[in-house]
Structures are given as structure tokens and as C-alpha cells.
Scaffold this motif. Sequence first.
Motif, PDB file in Angstrom:
ATOM      1  N   PRO A 105     -32.424 -87.550  32.704  1.00 32.47           N
ATOM      2  CA  PRO A 105     -32.082 -87.641  34.126  1.00 32.47           C
ATOM      3  C   PRO A 105     -33.083 -86.929  35.039  1.00 32.47           C
ATOM      4  O   PRO A 105     -33.523 -85.815  34.743  1.00 32.47           O
ATOM      5  N   VAL A 106     -33.445 -87.598  36.124  1.00 31.90           N
ATOM      6  CA  VAL A 106     -34.244 -86.986  37.184  1.00 31.90           C
ATOM      7  C   VAL A 106     -33.284 -86.672  38.325  1.00 31.90           C
ATOM      8  O   VAL A 106     -32.458 -87.507  38.714  1.00 31.90           O
ATOM      9  N   ILE A 107     -33.382 -85.467  38.860  1.00 30.27           N
ATOM     10  CA  ILE A 107     -32.391 -84.955  39.808  1.00 30.27           C
ATOM     11  C   ILE A 107     -33.010 -84.812  41.197  1.00 30.27           C
ATOM     12  O   ILE A 107     -34.143 -84.336  41.330  1.00 30.27           O
ATOM     13  N   SER A 108     -32.283 -85.210  42.200  1.00 37.22           N
ATOM     14  CA  SER A 108     -32.762 -85.029  43.571  1.00 37.22           C
ATOM     15  C   SER A 108     -32.690 -83.557  43.947  1.00 37.22           C
ATOM     16  O   SER A 108     -31.928 -82.778  43.350  1.00 37.22           O
ATOM     17  N   GLU A 109     -33.470 -83.162  44.946  1.00 39.07           N
ATOM     18  CA  GLU A 109     -33.465 -81.768  45.383  1.00 39.07           C
ATOM     19  C   GLU A 109     -32.084 -81.342  45.889  1.00 39.07           C
ATOM     20  O   GLU A 109     -31.646 -80.215  45.661  1.00 39.07           O
ATOM     21  N   GLU A 110     -31.406 -82.285  46.575  1.00 43.50           N
ATOM     22  CA  GLU A 110     -30.082 -81.979  47.120  1.00 43.50           C
ATOM     23  C   GLU A 110     -29.075 -81.725  45.991  1.00 43.50           C
ATOM     24  O   GLU A 110     -28.279 -80.787  46.049  1.00 43.50           O
ATOM     25  N   LYS A 111     -29.129 -82.571  44.955  1.00 43.88           N
ATOM     26  CA  LYS A 111     -28.201 -82.406  43.838  1.00 43.88           C
ATOM     27  C   LYS A 111     -28.515 -81.141  43.040  1.00 43.88           C
ATOM     28  O   LYS A 111     -27.602 -80.444  42.580  1.00 43.88           O
ATOM     29  N   ALA A 112     -29.810 -80.848  42.896  1.00 36.41           N
ATOM     30  CA  ALA A 112     -30.227 -79.666  42.126  1.00 36.41           C
ATOM     31  C   ALA A 112     -29.695 -78.381  42.752  1.00 36.41           C
ATOM     32  O   ALA A 112     -29.384 -77.419  42.040  1.00 36.41           O
ATOM     33  N   GLU A 113     -29.603 -78.350  44.085  1.00 35.07           N
ATOM     34  CA  GLU A 113     -29.117 -77.156  44.765  1.00 35.07           C
ATOM     35  C   GLU A 113     -27.650 -76.865  44.437  1.00 35.07           C
ATOM     36  O   GLU A 113     -27.190 -75.726  44.554  1.00 35.07           O
ATOM     37  N   LYS A 114     -26.915 -77.902  44.019  1.00 37.77           N
ATOM     38  CA  LYS A 114     -25.493 -77.739  43.727  1.00 37.77           C
ATOM     39  C   LYS A 114     -25.219 -77.538  42.237  1.00 37.77           C
ATOM     40  O   LYS A 114     -24.073 -77.364  41.840  1.00 37.77           O
ATOM     41  N   MET A 115     -26.277 -77.590  41.427  1.00 40.92           N
ATOM     42  CA  MET A 115     -26.116 -77.457  39.976  1.00 40.92           C
ATOM     43  C   MET A 115     -26.552 -76.077  39.498  1.00 40.92           C
ATOM     44  O   MET A 115     -27.447 -75.468  40.079  1.00 40.92           O
ATOM     45  N   GLU A 116     -25.929 -75.620  38.430  1.00 48.44           N
ATOM     46  CA  GLU A 116     -26.337 -74.369  37.805  1.00 48.44           C
ATOM     47  C   GLU A 116     -27.677 -74.566  37.097  1.00 48.44           C
ATOM     48  O   GLU A 116     -27.947 -75.629  36.531  1.00 48.44           O
ATOM     49  N   PHE A 117     -28.503 -73.527  37.117  1.00 46.78           N
ATOM     50  CA  PHE A 117     -29.832 -73.595  36.505  1.00 46.78           C
ATOM     51  C   PHE A 117     -29.755 -74.018  35.034  1.00 46.78           C
ATOM     52  O   PHE A 117     -30.511 -74.889  34.588  1.00 46.78           O
ATOM     53  N   PHE A 118     -28.852 -73.424  34.272  1.00 50.86           N
ATOM     54  CA  PHE A 118     -28.793 -73.717  32.839  1.00 50.86           C
ATOM     55  C   PHE A 118     -28.313 -75.136  32.556  1.00 50.86           C
ATOM     56  O   PHE A 118     -28.725 -75.755  31.573  1.00 50.86           O
ATOM     57  N   GLU A 119     -27.447 -75.650  33.400  1.00 52.34           N
ATOM     58  CA  GLU A 119     -27.018 -77.032  33.211  1.00 52.34           C
ATOM     59  C   GLU A 119     -28.192 -77.989  33.415  1.00 52.34           C
ATOM     60  O   GLU A 119     -28.374 -78.952  32.652  1.00 52.34           O
ATOM     61  N   ILE A 120     -29.017 -77.713  34.418  1.00 47.49           N
ATOM     62  CA  ILE A 120     -30.203 -78.545  34.657  1.00 47.49           C
ATOM     63  C   ILE A 120     -31.121 -78.503  33.446  1.00 47.49           C
ATOM     64  O   ILE A 120     -31.646 -79.540  33.005  1.00 47.49           O
ATOM     65  N   GLN A 121     -31.320 -77.321  32.875  1.00 48.75           N
ATOM     66  CA  GLN A 121     -32.218 -77.193  31.727  1.00 48.75           C
ATOM     67  C   GLN A 121     -31.738 -78.014  30.535  1.00 48.75           C
ATOM     68  O   GLN A 121     -32.540 -78.592  29.794  1.00 48.75           O
ATOM     69  N   VAL A 122     -30.418 -78.073  30.348  1.00 48.06           N
ATOM     70  CA  VAL A 122     -29.870 -78.794  29.202  1.00 48.06           C
ATOM     71  C   VAL A 122     -29.888 -80.299  29.424  1.00 48.06           C
ATOM     72  O   VAL A 122     -30.382 -81.056  28.581  1.00 48.06           O
ATOM     73  N   VAL A 123     -29.373 -80.761  30.554  1.00 49.08           N
ATOM     74  CA  VAL A 123     -29.201 -82.210  30.743  1.00 49.08           C
ATOM     75  C   VAL A 123     -30.520 -82.939  30.958  1.00 49.08           C
ATOM     76  O   VAL A 123     -30.594 -84.163  30.777  1.00 49.08           O
TER      77      VAL A 123
END
Length: 461
Positions: A359-377
Amino acid sequence: MMESREPQTFTRKEFEKMNQMVKDGDKEAKKFIVIDNKLYDVTDFVEDHPGGQDVLLTHVGKDASDVFHAMHPDSAYEMLGNYYAGDLEPELAKDDNVANSAKFAAEIRDLRDKLKKEGYFHSSKLFYAYKVLSTLALCATGLGLLYAYGRTSTLAVVVSAFIIGIFWQQCGWLAHDFGHHQCFDDRKWNDVLVIFLGNFCQGFSLSWWKNKHNTHHASTNVHGQDPDIDTAPILLWDEYASAAYYGALDDEPTMVSRFIAENVLPYQTRYYFFVLAFARFSWALQSFMYSFNQGAINKSAALNMYERISLVLHWSIFGYATIAWNSSIYNMILFFMISQATTGYTLALVFALNHNGMPVISEEKAEKMEFFEIQVVTGRDVTLSPLGDWFMGGLNYQIEHHVFPNMPRHNLPKVKPMVKALCKKYDIYYHDTGFIKGSLEVLQTLDVASKLSLQLSKKAF
């Protein structure tokens, strides 16, 4: 006696207002980051950030707690205190989905603390001594073969070039380990090894790599921030990149940009493997230009001098061997092309498996996600044999590496079951696959972007 002043507490609305001024392009606006619910004014620190200003800018106006703890030594906390501006009021309760992600992040933090106490972040010096010496043995074998038989045997030239290509690839993995300070507690010695293995042996600048790679770790697969997925106009990986590239063509496209948009990008799946052959030379060229144009990432004149000398020596020695130990122009070109292409393929195929197709994440969505969740998904683990682990330099444990970037690679297989179990507990998607299946996923992603490019090109012109 002077009375001690209570630290100022900022409300969330005040913080949002300050951040909006930065987003609106106000040059006078101050830049703040949040770490452990404390506010730090990094306005004057951005250009001096030892890890590169790009990585710091990706977290201005955000909670950078997890990325800070994951990528900085204890000594950084003292420096951080110089920029303390006040406290930030606690965040309000989150909805169930966000709260679940927050609980996952909290358990990952607890796991990190536990693993530190149990010694998982302590490296085996014997392991790294073996890795460095065995990798240098590849270089000695390749150059020795070229020296002994390069003037009389084309087959020896081909085999030598292939070995040198693998040597550069393995240097890349080791430089990556030392660049993340996985081996020595004293970061200075890690940097010495990066300059030797990266700059001198491989021809890649430490500063160029750190500036690019630190930003990648801080904003993994975040569109507009992660430089590793910003490969236009050569390759487009997702709908965000495709829309941005073709949208920019509305303003009077040049003949070249129009040709690429209509006749190249819609067919990127067909030329993907051809492009990979040039990846190593392209990165080496970018690295060389960065070192001589931008200088050292930490603004150190001494580091910049060491890097430049190492890069010049790399190309001088490699160039001498190419010319002096080959008997013909044909063999010189053959040696150059095969060595470059071998490294290009063996690096790029691994890099693609790490995150492309995830998955590629938009900047807006990334701001609402936890750092570790982004690293995993956004990561892809690849289950391989011990030979495969060697070939991929431990980066097949990509998820674990992104969660614990300074953990020595030889401990990543041990923590994989722990991370995987926490992901299952909190319903965080964890992708683990094989080399072939993962490569097919990468190609399928390219194919989807190709079809989208074809549609966008028809609309644009």
C-alpha cells in the motif's frame, strides 16, 4: 532566589494553527515536532539535522515520538532538550480502529524495551567480522581472476565481472547495516565502515544514502515524502504518482514529456527488467554528484573530504582494473557492463520486494496512522532459505527491520514471530510471502499503473 517557571502547555488547536501557517507557506512560521507529548521548536535545527533536513521536514507538525526513538541514540536526547518549547495537552480518546492501532504501537514499544534489556540490540562482532571478511574475499577472487586470465580468456572476464557485481551488492547490505548503527555502540566506527564499504568499495556516498534512506524510514511508502517510490518518469508505482505525473502535463508539456507519457510509461512492465540493469550505475552517478555538490550530510568538512577521496579512489581502481587487465576494448566494455548490470539487478530486485506493490499512503492518511502500523502494512517479508537470507542481506525481514531499524540483522529472524503475533492480536496486516510470488506482486502493481497511465495519457492529450 529566582522562581522556576512552569513549562508552557499548548492546546491541540494552538498546535494545529501553528502547523497551518507552515502549510500555507508562511516563511516566518516556526516549525514544531512532538515527541512524547512535548513540543520542540526545530525551526533553526532543520538545516543542521545530522540525519538530513528532508527526513525532519516530513515530521514537522506531527508526533515524531516513535520514529525518533527508533532511529536515534541516547545521546540525541540531550541535543533534543535544547529545542524544548513546552508541553502539548493530551490527545482526546480515539475511535475503536485508531485505538486498536495505538494499542499495537504501545505493545511494540514495550517489546522494544524488553528486547533491549535482553540484548537483542547487541551485535555479534564475530558475525560482522565474518561478513566483512567473506565479502572482501569476493573482491579478491574477482579481481584476482581478472588479473590472472582477463587478457587471455573472455570467460574469465565474464565470471570476474559477475563476482565483482555480487561483491558490490553484498557491500551494499553491509553498508546498510553499519549505516543503521547495528554493529558498534560508538556510531563513529559504524560510519568508518560505511565509508570504507559504501564509498570506497561500492562507490555509494554515505551522505547521499543516509539523506535518502532516513527519509524512507521516516515516511515509508507515503506519497510525496518517500524518495524510494518517487521514480517518475522512469517508473510509476501507484495511482497517486500516476495522477501527479499526468496532472503536471496540463501545463504545456514538452515534446519529450509527451512522448514519455504516451509511448513509454504505459508500457513500463515491458521494459522494467531492462531498466534494472542500469540501476547501479544511476545510483552511483547520483551519489557522486551529491557528494561533490551537496557535501556531507552533517556539514562536516572532514567527512566530506573522506567521502570524496573514497569515491574517487573507487572509480580510479575500478577503471584501472577494467582497462589494464583486459586485452581488448570489447572485453573492457563487457566487464564494465556485466559488473554494473549484476549489481543493478541484484540490488533492485531486492529493493522492489521490500515495499513495491504494498500500500502507498497519502500524506493526509499517514498523519492519522500510527508510525508502527505504517511500517508493518507497507512492508513485505520474504521467507527464504539461508542462501536467500545471504542474497537479500537480511532485508527479507523488512517488516522487523522497519520496526527495529538498529537491530542487528542476525537477530531479526528471532523477533519475527513476536512481531507477527502482535500484528495478529491487533488485526494489523502482515504480509509474508516467497521470492517468486513477491516478484509477481511487484509486476502486477506495475501492470496496474501501466494501464492507468494509458488511460490518463488519452485524457491528457
